[in-house]
Enzyme design. Sequence first.
Site, PDB file in Angstrom:
ATOM      1  N   TRP A 127      22.231 -72.721  70.715  1.00 34.53           N
ATOM      2  CA  TRP A 127      21.475 -72.701  69.550  1.00 34.53           C
ATOM      3  C   TRP A 127      20.345 -72.708  68.894  1.00 34.53           C
ATOM      4  CZ3 TRP A 127      20.170 -77.252  66.194  1.00 34.53           C
ATOM      5  CH2 TRP A 127      19.991 -76.449  64.782  1.00 34.53           C
ATOM      6  N   ASP A 208      28.132 -81.093  71.309  1.00 34.72           N
ATOM      7  CA  ASP A 208      27.612 -80.580  70.190  1.00 34.72           C
ATOM      8  C   ASP A 208      28.481 -80.091  69.180  1.00 34.72           C
ATOM      9  OD1 ASP A 208      26.242 -80.279  67.688  1.00 34.72           O
ATOM     10  OD2 ASP A 208      24.241 -78.434  68.841  1.00 34.72           O
ATOM     11  N   ALA A 210      29.693 -79.665  65.958  1.00 31.03           N
ATOM     12  CA  ALA A 210      28.741 -79.453  64.085  1.00 31.03           C
ATOM     13  C   ALA A 210      29.944 -78.484  62.973  1.00 31.03           C
ATOM     14  CB  ALA A 210      27.490 -78.536  64.381  1.00 31.03           C
ATOM     15  N   LYS A 243      28.628 -79.080  57.668  1.00 33.23           N
ATOM     16  CA  LYS A 243      29.515 -77.928  57.421  1.00 33.23           C
ATOM     17  C   LYS A 243      30.776 -78.290  56.978  1.00 33.23           C
ATOM     18  CE  LYS A 243      26.475 -75.679  59.452  1.00 33.23           C
ATOM     19  NZ  LYS A 243      25.566 -74.514  60.006  1.00 33.23           N
TER      20      LYS A 243
HETATM   21  C1  LMR Z   1      22.609 -71.803  61.833  1.00 35.01           C
HETATM   22  O1  LMR Z   1      22.739 -71.596  63.365  1.00 35.01           O
HETATM   23  O2  LMR Z   1      22.603 -71.216  61.073  1.00 35.01           O
HETATM   24  C2  LMR Z   1      23.009 -73.017  61.668  1.00 35.01           C
HETATM   25  O3  LMR Z   1      23.087 -74.197  62.141  1.00 35.01           O
HETATM   26  C3  LMR Z   1      21.586 -74.273  60.153  1.00 35.01           C
HETATM   27  C4  LMR Z   1      20.410 -73.759  60.846  1.00 35.01           C
HETATM   28  O4  LMR Z   1      19.640 -75.016  61.207  1.00 35.01           O
HETATM   29  O5  LMR Z   1      20.200 -73.836  62.121  1.00 35.01           O
END
Ligand code: LMR
Length: 393
Positions: A127, A208, A210, A243
Site C-alpha cells: 500500500w 496490517d 484492514a 472497510k
Molecule cells: C486504499 O488503498 O484505497 C484505501 O486504503 C484508502 C486509502 O486511504 O488509501
Amino acid sequence: MFEMMKKAEGDKILALMGLYRADTRPNKVDLGVGVYKDAHGKTPIMSALGKAERWQISHQASKSYVGLAGDVGFNDAITALALGQDYDRERVRSQQAPGGSGALRIVAELLAGSKEGATIWVSDPTWPNHIPIFSTAGLTIKHYPYFDADSGQVRFEAMIEALRAIPERDIVLLHGCCHNPTGANLSLDQWKELGSVLVERSLFPFIDIAYQGFGDGLDEDAAGLRHLAQIVPEMAIALSCSKNFAVYCDRVGAAILLGRNGDEADKAISQLALVARKSYSMPPNHGASVIRHILQTDDLHSEWQAELEAMRLRMLTLRTGLAESLRQHTNSDRFDFVANHRGMFSRLGLSLEQVEQLRLDHAIYMVGDSRINVAGLPDDGLEDLAAAIASVL
Ligand code: LMR
C-alpha cells in the site's frame, strides 16, 4: 514561514478521488480508492451500524474524555475478532487508534524507538501510504519480493528466501489478508512456512489487517495471523474497521501488541499510550463505541456479519464476471487471476499509459499501477469495461 514551503505532491489514490468527482461524464466508473460500493454505486451505512448508532445517541450520557486506550470494551471485542475468542489474554494488549493508518503510525513509532536504525521490510509492492507512514515514524524501509506481475501470483519462494537472509530482529510488515494493491494472498500453508522462518530468524511480524471478512470469511481471513500469534514470541497488529464496518470517516482502528509475557506486554502498551499522547492524545470515540455495541449485542452482531458476508460474496461474483468478460474480449486467459484473487483489489498489470488512456477515453478510473477496486465494478457494465480494457492493450 510558509513562503519556504514547496507544494506537496499529494497522495495519488486521494488525488484520483478528486479527478473522479470532477469528471462530468455520466458513464464514469470509479475503480480507484478502496471504498466498498453496492450495486447502485453507493457506500451505504450498514444497517447494523445505523441501529447501533441510534442506540448510542440515546444512551450516551457524557462526552467527557475516555482515556488514551480509547474504548476498552471495543479493544477487547475487536481483538477477539482478529485473534479469535481463545487468544492468550495474558500476553496481548490493545489500544484504540484513529483508523488503521493511525494504528500503523503509532506502532511504527513505538518500534522505531525500540532500537537505533530499526528496519521494516515491506512487500514489493505494498500500500503506497505504508512508505511515508513508516519513514515519518523513523523506520528504515526495505522491500522483500512478493508479486509476480505476469502470473498475478505471490512469489512465495523468493519472498521466503529474502526473509531468510535479512538481519535478525528486523521488522516484517505483512498484510493480514486481501493484499493491497495486488489481491494475491498467502495460503494457510504458506503462512505456516513463513511463521517458521520468522521464528527461526527472530524477525518481528507487524501485521496490517484492514479487510478482514472481505476475502474468504472473517475467521478464514485471520487464520494466518492467528497462527503467528500462537508461535511467535512477539508481534504487533494494526487493524482497521474502515472497510468491514464501513465507518471510513469515523476513523476506527486498533493497535494490538503481543508480548513474550504479561509484564513485557504491559511495558510495551504503556509506551504506545505515550506515543499517542504525544501526537493526537486520545482517539475518537463515536465509531469505536458503536462497533463495541454491535460486537457485544448478539442480534446486531449477526446482522452485521450477514451484511459483511453479502458484500464479500458480491465482490466474488464481480471478480468471476470480470475475469470471464476479459477472457472473451481479450481472447486469452491473461486476466484469469482476477477470479482467484481475494479482497477488494487486483492489479491488472497495465502500463501507466494504458491506465491513463482508460481514464481519458473511457472515464474508467483506476490507480496508476492498474490496481482496481473490485467493489467499484459496475454489475451491468462488465462487458463494456472488459471491451475498454481490451481496446487499450
Ligand atoms: C486504499 O488503498 O484505497 C484505501 O486504503 C484508502 C486509502 O486511504 O488509501
